[in-house]
Design a protein around this motif. Structure first.
Motif, PDB file in Angstrom:
ATOM      1  N   TYR A 116     -58.028  21.213 -45.053  1.00 46.41           N
ATOM      2  CA  TYR A 116     -58.432  22.536 -44.588  1.00 46.41           C
ATOM      3  C   TYR A 116     -58.633  22.543 -43.084  1.00 46.41           C
ATOM      4  CZ  TYR A 116     -59.008  23.183 -49.537  1.00 46.41           C
ATOM      5  OH  TYR A 116     -58.758  23.238 -50.863  1.00 46.41           O
ATOM      6  N   LEU A 117     -59.113  21.416 -42.576  1.00 41.72           N
ATOM      7  CA  LEU A 117     -59.284  21.294 -41.133  1.00 41.72           C
ATOM      8  C   LEU A 117     -57.935  21.486 -40.439  1.00 41.72           C
ATOM      9  CD1 LEU A 117     -61.443  20.597 -39.020  1.00 41.72           C
ATOM     10  CD2 LEU A 117     -60.686  18.228 -39.152  1.00 41.72           C
ATOM     11  N   ALA A 118     -56.885  20.882 -41.013  1.00 44.60           N
ATOM     12  CA  ALA A 118     -55.552  21.011 -40.428  1.00 44.60           C
ATOM     13  C   ALA A 118     -55.130  22.477 -40.391  1.00 44.60           C
ATOM     14  CB  ALA A 118     -54.548  20.173 -41.213  1.00 44.60           C
ATOM     15  N   PHE A 119     -55.400  23.223 -41.482  1.00 41.64           N
ATOM     16  CA  PHE A 119     -54.990  24.624 -41.487  1.00 41.64           C
ATOM     17  C   PHE A 119     -55.863  25.471 -40.562  1.00 41.64           C
ATOM     18  CE2 PHE A 119     -52.487  23.410 -45.115  1.00 41.64           C
ATOM     19  CZ  PHE A 119     -51.345  24.141 -44.888  1.00 41.64           C
ATOM     20  N   ALA A 120     -57.155  25.127 -40.483  1.00 38.60           N
ATOM     21  CA  ALA A 120     -58.019  25.832 -39.538  1.00 38.60           C
ATOM     22  C   ALA A 120     -57.526  25.599 -38.118  1.00 38.60           C
ATOM     23  CB  ALA A 120     -59.459  25.338 -39.689  1.00 38.60           C
ATOM     24  N   LEU A 121     -57.110  24.357 -37.853  1.00 31.94           N
ATOM     25  CA  LEU A 121     -56.594  24.017 -36.535  1.00 31.94           C
ATOM     26  C   LEU A 121     -55.310  24.791 -36.244  1.00 31.94           C
ATOM     27  CD1 LEU A 121     -57.434  21.959 -34.339  1.00 31.94           C
ATOM     28  CD2 LEU A 121     -55.628  20.502 -35.206  1.00 31.94           C
ATOM     29  N   LEU A 122     -54.473  24.920 -37.274  1.00 29.06           N
ATOM     30  CA  LEU A 122     -53.229  25.677 -37.114  1.00 29.06           C
ATOM     31  C   LEU A 122     -53.541  27.108 -36.684  1.00 29.06           C
ATOM     32  CD1 LEU A 122     -50.181  26.185 -37.560  1.00 29.06           C
ATOM     33  CD2 LEU A 122     -50.706  26.643 -39.941  1.00 29.06           C
ATOM     34  N   ALA A 123     -54.474  27.735 -37.405  1.00 28.94           N
ATOM     35  CA  ALA A 123     -54.839  29.114 -37.069  1.00 28.94           C
ATOM     36  C   ALA A 123     -55.425  29.179 -35.666  1.00 28.94           C
ATOM     37  CB  ALA A 123     -55.843  29.646 -38.099  1.00 28.94           C
ATOM     38  N   ALA A 124     -56.289  28.217 -35.342  1.00 30.82           N
ATOM     39  CA  ALA A 124     -56.947  28.234 -34.040  1.00 30.82           C
ATOM     40  C   ALA A 124     -55.938  28.063 -32.916  1.00 30.82           C
ATOM     41  CB  ALA A 124     -58.009  27.134 -33.980  1.00 30.82           C
ATOM     42  N   VAL A 125     -54.998  27.114 -33.092  1.00 34.03           N
ATOM     43  CA  VAL A 125     -54.010  26.865 -32.038  1.00 34.03           C
ATOM     44  C   VAL A 125     -53.125  28.089 -31.856  1.00 34.03           C
ATOM     45  CG1 VAL A 125     -51.931  25.540 -31.521  1.00 34.03           C
ATOM     46  CG2 VAL A 125     -54.014  24.358 -32.205  1.00 34.03           C
ATOM     47  N   TRP A 126     -52.727  28.692 -32.986  1.00 33.92           N
ATOM     48  CA  TRP A 126     -51.867  29.878 -32.893  1.00 33.92           C
ATOM     49  C   TRP A 126     -52.592  31.009 -32.173  1.00 33.92           C
ATOM     50  CZ3 TRP A 126     -52.405  34.810 -35.066  1.00 33.92           C
ATOM     51  CH2 TRP A 126     -51.293  35.637 -34.888  1.00 33.92           C
ATOM     52  N   LEU A 127     -53.849  31.256 -32.583  1.00 39.57           N
ATOM     53  CA  LEU A 127     -54.635  32.317 -31.950  1.00 39.57           C
ATOM     54  C   LEU A 127     -54.801  32.035 -30.461  1.00 39.57           C
ATOM     55  CD1 LEU A 127     -57.526  33.220 -34.401  1.00 39.57           C
ATOM     56  CD2 LEU A 127     -55.882  34.768 -33.345  1.00 39.57           C
ATOM     57  N   PHE A 128     -55.159  30.771 -30.161  1.00 40.15           N
ATOM     58  CA  PHE A 128     -55.418  30.402 -28.773  1.00 40.15           C
ATOM     59  C   PHE A 128     -54.188  30.622 -27.902  1.00 40.15           C
ATOM     60  CE2 PHE A 128     -55.058  27.053 -25.543  1.00 40.15           C
ATOM     61  CZ  PHE A 128     -56.137  27.386 -24.748  1.00 40.15           C
ATOM     62  N   LEU A 129     -53.039  30.128 -28.387  1.00 38.71           N
ATOM     63  CA  LEU A 129     -51.847  30.170 -27.544  1.00 38.71           C
ATOM     64  C   LEU A 129     -51.302  31.587 -27.391  1.00 38.71           C
ATOM     65  CD1 LEU A 129     -49.860  26.973 -28.550  1.00 38.71           C
ATOM     66  CD2 LEU A 129     -51.031  27.416 -26.402  1.00 38.71           C
ATOM     67  N   SER A 130     -51.377  32.385 -28.464  1.00 35.45           N
ATOM     68  CA  SER A 130     -50.684  33.673 -28.402  1.00 35.45           C
ATOM     69  C   SER A 130     -51.617  34.854 -28.201  1.00 35.45           C
ATOM     70  CB  SER A 130     -49.864  33.885 -29.680  1.00 35.45           C
ATOM     71  OG  SER A 130     -50.732  33.909 -30.789  1.00 35.45           O
ATOM     72  N   ARG A 131     -52.918  34.668 -28.383  1.00 30.00           N
ATOM     73  CA  ARG A 131     -53.794  35.845 -28.347  1.00 30.00           C
ATOM     74  C   ARG A 131     -54.934  35.758 -27.342  1.00 30.00           C
ATOM     75  NH1 ARG A 131     -50.166  37.400 -30.637  1.00 30.00           N
ATOM     76  NH2 ARG A 131     -49.916  38.512 -32.623  1.00 30.00           N
ATOM     77  N   THR A 132     -55.063  34.623 -26.620  1.00 32.05           N
ATOM     78  CA  THR A 132     -56.200  34.556 -25.704  1.00 32.05           C
ATOM     79  C   THR A 132     -55.714  34.389 -24.264  1.00 32.05           C
ATOM     80  OG1 THR A 132     -56.432  32.154 -25.738  1.00 32.05           O
ATOM     81  CG2 THR A 132     -57.591  33.379 -27.452  1.00 32.05           C
ATOM     82  N   ARG A 133     -56.584  34.778 -23.362  1.00 30.49           N
ATOM     83  CA  ARG A 133     -56.269  34.654 -21.944  1.00 30.49           C
ATOM     84  C   ARG A 133     -56.172  33.176 -21.550  1.00 30.49           C
ATOM     85  NH1 ARG A 133     -56.064  37.463 -17.507  1.00 30.49           N
ATOM     86  NH2 ARG A 133     -56.600  36.384 -15.580  1.00 30.49           N
ATOM     87  N   ALA A 134     -57.102  32.371 -22.098  1.00 30.03           N
ATOM     88  CA  ALA A 134     -57.081  30.942 -21.774  1.00 30.03           C
ATOM     89  C   ALA A 134     -55.755  30.314 -22.217  1.00 30.03           C
ATOM     90  CB  ALA A 134     -58.255  30.243 -22.458  1.00 30.03           C
ATOM     91  N   GLY A 135     -55.267  30.758 -23.391  1.00 28.09           N
ATOM     92  CA  GLY A 135     -53.997  30.235 -23.874  1.00 28.09           C
ATOM     93  C   GLY A 135     -52.854  30.623 -22.957  1.00 28.09           C
ATOM     94  N   LEU A 136     -52.933  31.854 -22.446  1.00 33.19           N
ATOM     95  CA  LEU A 136     -51.898  32.327 -21.521  1.00 33.19           C
ATOM     96  C   LEU A 136     -51.894  31.474 -20.253  1.00 33.19           C
ATOM     97  CD1 LEU A 136     -49.803  34.579 -21.045  1.00 33.19           C
ATOM     98  CD2 LEU A 136     -51.602  35.850 -19.872  1.00 33.19           C
ATOM     99  N   ILE A 137     -53.098  31.150 -19.762  1.00 35.88           N
ATOM    100  CA  ILE A 137     -53.191  30.325 -18.550  1.00 35.88           C
ATOM    101  C   ILE A 137     -52.606  28.937 -18.825  1.00 35.88           C
ATOM    102  CG2 ILE A 137     -54.815  29.206 -16.970  1.00 35.88           C
ATOM    103  CD1 ILE A 137     -56.640  31.679 -17.405  1.00 35.88           C
ATOM    104  N   LEU A 138     -52.949  28.383 -20.003  1.00 37.52           N
ATOM    105  CA  LEU A 138     -52.419  27.060 -20.352  1.00 37.52           C
ATOM    106  C   LEU A 138     -50.890  27.079 -20.365  1.00 37.52           C
ATOM    107  CD1 LEU A 138     -53.591  24.257 -22.087  1.00 37.52           C
ATOM    108  CD2 LEU A 138     -51.925  25.286 -23.598  1.00 37.52           C
TER     109      LEU A 138
END
Lengths: 354, 381
Positions: free
Chosen positions: B169-191
């Motif tokens: 479940y941690l792996a799937f939570a991480l998947l969701a978090a990484v996807w959200l971070f990269l595509s939906r957050t400003r910090a992800g955009l900067i990265l």
């Protein structure tokens, strides 16, 4: 505040000093590691780095270990300079041993001076062809040569294991997964009586000298250096990237294959699943320690062989675990890469205007 | 669902169906087979998601194998010593991140070559893990808690979806978090900006080195978690060199996934499936001909759906179907005994094939990869 400023040309003295500094730092960090393991650090460093040089048999063993490392590292250094990363030398080493060994077994009791050269050719061809797989996949499909060559290491090891428990198994070996011992005419001649130092040591030295000439005096070496320093300029100058990829991978594969055949027909004397002991990976460290220069690599291979031989002694005199030696070798590469910054950049103090 | 994903969906469904048929034909429980594939995929998924973030920031860390095995032994040792698998998981993440920061300092501050430093990380990690792990060989770790609750009692679906260990479940939570971070957050955009053009990001005032160091540490922590999933859940035991190339396969999965988080999960499951299947093939004495037939089948499905989607005639791909049928027929008639080593090669050969297929379209591959990937950033001014 400190800033790094690129040097236009690194001074020659610094070029030579960097590996020495890295070895010294590794000794210090290694001493800390041994102290942490509850061993006397000074004694451990002495056993690893000094004692093997005092004993004549250890000195000859140094050559036995240094020869394959130097052979493989010399091959790798061309690719590393040009930005072609062959990480699968271990696999090409295994295939070279299989190809050379299979020829030796095919002519098992046939005497003849032609057999060893034929085995060496087969070993080189085997390593060359194995390295051509990542080369062709890179050229034709753009597949990453690092990952492909590394995956082929596992395939090669499994293949060796399958062969020695199948077609190449010793018919009188009670089903042990190993081939017959090679016949005398398929075993490398010894150059120092009473030791295991074989003729491959001389071959490795000769190839290193030839590679030195090729790198510094031949157009191939010039193109390799040009491609590493300025890939775009190399393309404009008419150097074909594809040809260079194939040449660098092919060369390193052939030399790793030759080293594998030497190992099988030399110290080991047969094909066994435990034949590959990681020379192909350690040679990566050797190549960097020798600063990607064939003559530097010869020296570096002796230093690295020292850690192997001294490490073995330290294992049974001080009960230092075998793995501590690979940690030691890994640290050496870290320190090398870290100190290299000194030769490529100069430190400059900058005063910020208030 | 966007239309281009349709062939991918069809191929996945076919693979799952083939799996169920294989399981039933060999008297295996398809549910348990699925569960074991999920367990095998988890370490790969964790490590590959971490590496995805690292590469998105423009850094190529080839030391995944080393960070994974350090995580495997750190997690194992701490779990054995404290009796708590949870503390083990935390230790694994910390150990992976610590090793990754060595890489970070060398490549970002001392400007060393990323390929060479990544290799050094792997060689060093393998040695260090073997050194630490010596007293732990042959010990059983404390059992990893499974999240069993009333939903797990639903037949089939309950076992497949619920009642796994926490790592999955941690792996799937991480998947969701990484996807959200990269595509939906400003910090992800900067990265991502840092990964596409470090010079432009630097000119805009972003701290390129700091952002990259953070990404590298995150990637190390994920690889460490992947290692713990291997030594505490999947195997569960410590053996020297137990990652056996899993870190390198994680790197290949990122290429396969064209740097998209969702596809990383798919890739991890594909490789998990191949690993488990070849193990079962060894037991069921199934020859590589069947594997070839399966590969042909998947190619046939892919080509047919693609053509159907584009409204082109499907007839020209009948050859693929004929080849599939012929291979399957041959596999039924001709079943020579095969040494297990050849089947053990399949995950590695599959990795090579996947790399070839994904890199084949050079334009697409070069568009998907972060533009600054692997390039040294030297701050001037």
């Amino acid at each position: 505040m400190l800033m790094l400023e690129p040097r236009t040309a690194p001074p020659a003295a610094l070029q030579a000093a960097v590996p020495v500094l890295a070895v010294a730092l590794t000794m210090i960090a290694g001493g800390v590691l041994f102290a942490a393991l509850g061993k006397n650090p000074v004694e451990a460093i002495r056993i690893i780095f000094v004692d093997p040089l005092l004993d004549p048999f250890s000195r000859s063993e140094l050559l036995v270990k240094a020869a394959p490392l130097a052979l493989i590292a010399v091959g790798l250094s061309f690719g590393f300079r040009a930005g072609v990363w062959n990480i699968g030398a271990e696999g090409q080493f295994v295939i070279g041993a299989i190809a050379g060994g299979a020829v030796g077994l095919a002519f098992w009791d046939v005497p003849g001076l032609w057999l060893l050269p034929l085995m060496a050719l087969a070993g080189m061809l085997g390593g060359f062809l194995w390295a051509m797989i990542p080369a062709l996949l890179k050229i034709r499909f753009g597949a990453n040569e690092i990952l492909v060559s590394l995956m082929l290491v596992y395939v090669a090891q499994l293949w060796l294991s399958a062969l020695v428990s199948g077609p190449l198994r010793d018919p009188a070996g009670f089903n042990f997964p190993e081939s017959r011992m090679f016949h005398d005419s398929a075993t490398l001649p010894i150059i120092l009586g009473g030791t295991r130092a074989h003729v491959g040591v001389l071959v490795a030295l000769g190839i290193a000298v030839a590679a030195y000439v090729a790198l510094h005096r031949h157009v191939f070496g010039y193109r390799v250096r040009l491609m590493g320093a300025a890939p775009r300029a190399a393309r404009f100058a008419g150097v074909s990237t594809n040809v260079m990829i194939a040449a660098c991978l092919g060369l390193s594969g052939a030399l790793a294959g030759l080293a594998g055949m030497f190992e099988a027909a030399g110290p080991v004397g047969q094909l066994v699943p435990s034949l590959p002991v990681g020379y192909g990976f350690t040679a990566i460290i050797v190549a960097f320690l020798g600063r990607l220069d064939p003559l530097g690599i010869v020296l570096a291979s002796l230093v690295m062989a020292l850690t192997y031989i001294g490490g073995e002694t330290a294992q049974f005199t001080l009960q230092i675990p075998a793995a501590a030696i690979s940690v030691f070798q890994g640290m050496l590469l870290f320190f090398l890469l870290a100190t290299e910054v000194l030769s490529r950049y100069r430190l400059r103090r900058i005063r910020r205007a208030a | 669902m966007r239309r281009p994903e349709l062939p991918l969906l069809a191929v996945t469904l076919t693979a799952v169906l083939a799996l169920i048929v294989f399981a039933i034909a060999n008297g295996l429980n398809p549910v348990l087979l699925t569960v074991s594939i999920m367990i095998a995929a988890t370490p790969l998924m964790l490590a590959a998601l971490g590496e995805l973030v690292v590469e998105k920031s423009g850094v190529l860390n080839l030391g995944v194998e080393g960070m994974m095995i350090i995580g495997a032994i750190a997690g194992f040792a701490v779990a054995v010593e404290t009796g708590s698998p949870m503390l083990g998981v935390v230790a694994a993440a910390l150990a992976g991140a610590a090793l990754a920061l060595v890489f970070g300092v060398l490549t970002q501050m001392l400007l060393s070559n990323q390929v060479a430093t990544g290799l050094a990380l792997t060689l060093f990690g393998l040695g260090l893990a073997a050194l630490i792990g010596q007293p732990y060989a042959g010990i059983k770790p404390p059992a990893f808690p499974r999240l069993d609750f009333f939903l797990s009692d639903i037949p089939v679906i309950g076992r497949v979806l619920f009642g796994h260990d926490l790592m999955l479940y941690l792996a799937f939570a991480l998947l969701a978090a990484v996807w959200l971070f990269l595509s939906r957050t400003r910090a992800g955009l900067i990265l991502r900006a840092v990964g596409e053009s470090h010079d432009a990001a630097h000119a805009l005032g972003y701290n390129v080195i700091g952002i990259r160091l953070a990404a590298i540490a995150f990637g190390g922590a994920c690889a460490g978690l992947g290692g713990a999933a291997l030594s505490l859940v999947r195997v569960p035991q410590w053996t020297e060199g137990m990652t056996a190339g899993a870190g390198w396969i994680a790197l290949a999965i990122v290429v396969f996934a064209t740097w998209k988080p969702g596809r990383v999960a798919l890739g991890a499951y594909l490789f998990g499936g191949v690993t488990i299947l070849q193990l079962n093939f060894q037991a069921a004495r199934i020859t590589p001909l069947w594997l070839l037939a399966l590969a042909l089948l998947l190619l046939a499905v892919n080509a047919s759906v693609r053509r159907w989607q584009q409204g082109r005639p499907v007839a020209p791909v009948l050859g693929w179907w004929a080849a599939t049928a012929a291979t399957a027929a041959l596999a039924v008639v001709w079943a020579p005994s095969i040494q297990s080593q050849y089947l053990s090669m399949t995950p590695y050969i599959c990795t090579i094939l996947v790399l070839v297929v994904m890199s084949g379209n050079r334009l697409r591959a070069s568009l998907a990869a972060p533009a600054s990937l692997g390039r040294v950033f030297h701050r001037t001014g």
